[in-house]
Design an enzyme around this catalytic site. Sequence first.
Site, short mmCIF file in Angstrom:
data_model
loop_
_atom_site.label_atom_id
_atom_site.label_comp_id
_atom_site.label_asym_id
_atom_site.label_seq_id
_atom_site.Cartn_x
_atom_site.Cartn_y
_atom_site.Cartn_z
N HIS A 17 -8.14 -3.81 4.58
CA HIS A 17 -8.37 -3.73 6.03
C HIS A 17 -9.32 -4.86 6.47
O HIS A 17 -9.09 -5.52 7.48
CB HIS A 17 -9.03 -2.41 6.43
CG HIS A 17 -8.19 -1.18 6.23
ND1 HIS A 17 -8.60 -0.11 5.49
CD2 HIS A 17 -6.96 -0.84 6.70
CE1 HIS A 17 -7.69 0.85 5.52
NE2 HIS A 17 -6.67 0.43 6.24
N LYS A 41 -1.51 13.32 8.87
CA LYS A 41 -2.37 13.61 7.72
C LYS A 41 -3.80 13.96 8.12
O LYS A 41 -4.35 13.36 9.04
CB LYS A 41 -2.35 12.44 6.71
CG LYS A 41 -2.53 11.07 7.31
CD LYS A 41 -2.36 9.94 6.29
CE LYS A 41 -2.62 8.61 6.97
NZ LYS A 41 -2.26 7.43 6.25
N ARG A 91 2.01 -4.53 4.02
CA ARG A 91 1.87 -4.72 2.57
C ARG A 91 3.23 -4.94 1.94
O ARG A 91 3.55 -6.01 1.49
CB ARG A 91 1.19 -3.51 1.93
CG ARG A 91 -0.29 -3.50 2.11
CD ARG A 91 -0.85 -2.14 1.91
NE ARG A 91 -0.35 -1.21 2.92
CZ ARG A 91 -0.78 0.01 3.09
NH1 ARG A 91 -1.70 0.49 2.29
NH2 ARG A 91 -0.30 0.78 4.04
N SER A 129 -5.90 3.38 1.32
CA SER A 129 -7.01 4.33 1.36
C SER A 129 -6.72 5.51 0.42
O SER A 129 -7.62 6.00 -0.26
CB SER A 129 -7.21 4.86 2.78
OG SER A 129 -7.48 3.80 3.66
P1 ADP Z 1 -2.52 4.30 9.72
O1 ADP Z 1 -2.68 5.77 9.43
O2 ADP Z 1 -2.50 3.99 11.19
O3 ADP Z 1 -1.40 3.64 8.97
P2 ADP Z 1 -4.37 2.94 7.91
O4 ADP Z 1 -5.86 2.97 7.97
O5 ADP Z 1 -3.72 3.51 6.72
O6 ADP Z 1 -3.92 3.66 9.25
O7 ADP Z 1 -3.85 1.44 8.09
C1 ADP Z 1 -4.15 0.67 9.23
C2 ADP Z 1 -3.36 -0.62 9.18
O8 ADP Z 1 -3.85 -1.43 8.10
C3 ADP Z 1 -1.86 -0.46 8.93
O9 ADP Z 1 -1.18 -1.45 9.67
C4 ADP Z 1 -1.73 -0.72 7.44
O10 ADP Z 1 -0.44 -1.20 7.11
C5 ADP Z 1 -2.79 -1.80 7.25
N1 ADP Z 1 -3.26 -1.85 5.87
C6 ADP Z 1 -3.71 -0.85 5.11
N2 ADP Z 1 -4.05 -1.29 3.87
C7 ADP Z 1 -3.79 -2.62 3.86
C8 ADP Z 1 -3.89 -3.66 2.86
N3 ADP Z 1 -4.29 -3.40 1.63
N4 ADP Z 1 -3.49 -4.91 3.21
C9 ADP Z 1 -3.04 -5.16 4.47
N5 ADP Z 1 -2.90 -4.23 5.44
C10 ADP Z 1 -3.28 -2.98 5.15
#
Ligand code: ADP
Length: 160
Positions: A17, A41, A91, A129
């Site tokens: 992130h 979730k 990703r 995460s």
């Molecule tokens: P959500 O529940 O909205 O998907 P996340 O916190 O899981 O929230 O992810 C927020 C954004 O960050 C999403 O667009 C996700 O694809 C991106 N993201 C999460 N992990 C990574 C990573 N390792 N590299 C690039 N983008 C990521």
Amino acid sequence: MKTAVYPGTFDPVTNGHIDIIERASKLFDRLYVLVGENPQKETTFTAEDRVEMLKNALKKHSSRVSVEHFEGLLLDYAKKKRSNVIVRGLRAISDFEYEFQRAQFNREFAKDIETIFIMTKDDYAFLSSSIIKEIAMFGGSVKGFVPEIVEKKLKEKFRK
Ligand code: ADP
């Protein structure tokens, strides 16, 4: 002034992130990192904790980046922030379908708001995460994958 929002659950924030935030912040005058809820979730950390971890992790970063908790429809919040760009990270192909559907939906309801995608850095392509929580839960080390504050919070959480 070009303003964008980067919404997510950030439960908790990972270096994947942070990398997206750093790269997106170079493209805009102002970037709002929006910490929201995902109705699909239940979160491990409270909204307050998730915001605090992000703020701490970003304290040495550009002053053009700010972190806020938000509730309700993202499109409404983006408009309130006078932002017409939504940033998301990508990703793998597995992210694509979900992101595609959301981007289409958002365009349907707000034609002037564009979603842009930033590709993950190779090193973080596998990082999520949930994987981080799994490792921490079983006592593994998450050093190098998350900001220091998150490492500390995870230890506290799973020690209990
Ligand atoms: P959500 O529940 O909205 O998907 P996340 O916190 O899981 O929230 O992810 C927020 C954004 O960050 C999403 O667009 C996700 O694809 C991106 N993201 C999460 N992990 C990574 C990573 N390792 N590299 C690039 N983008 C990521």
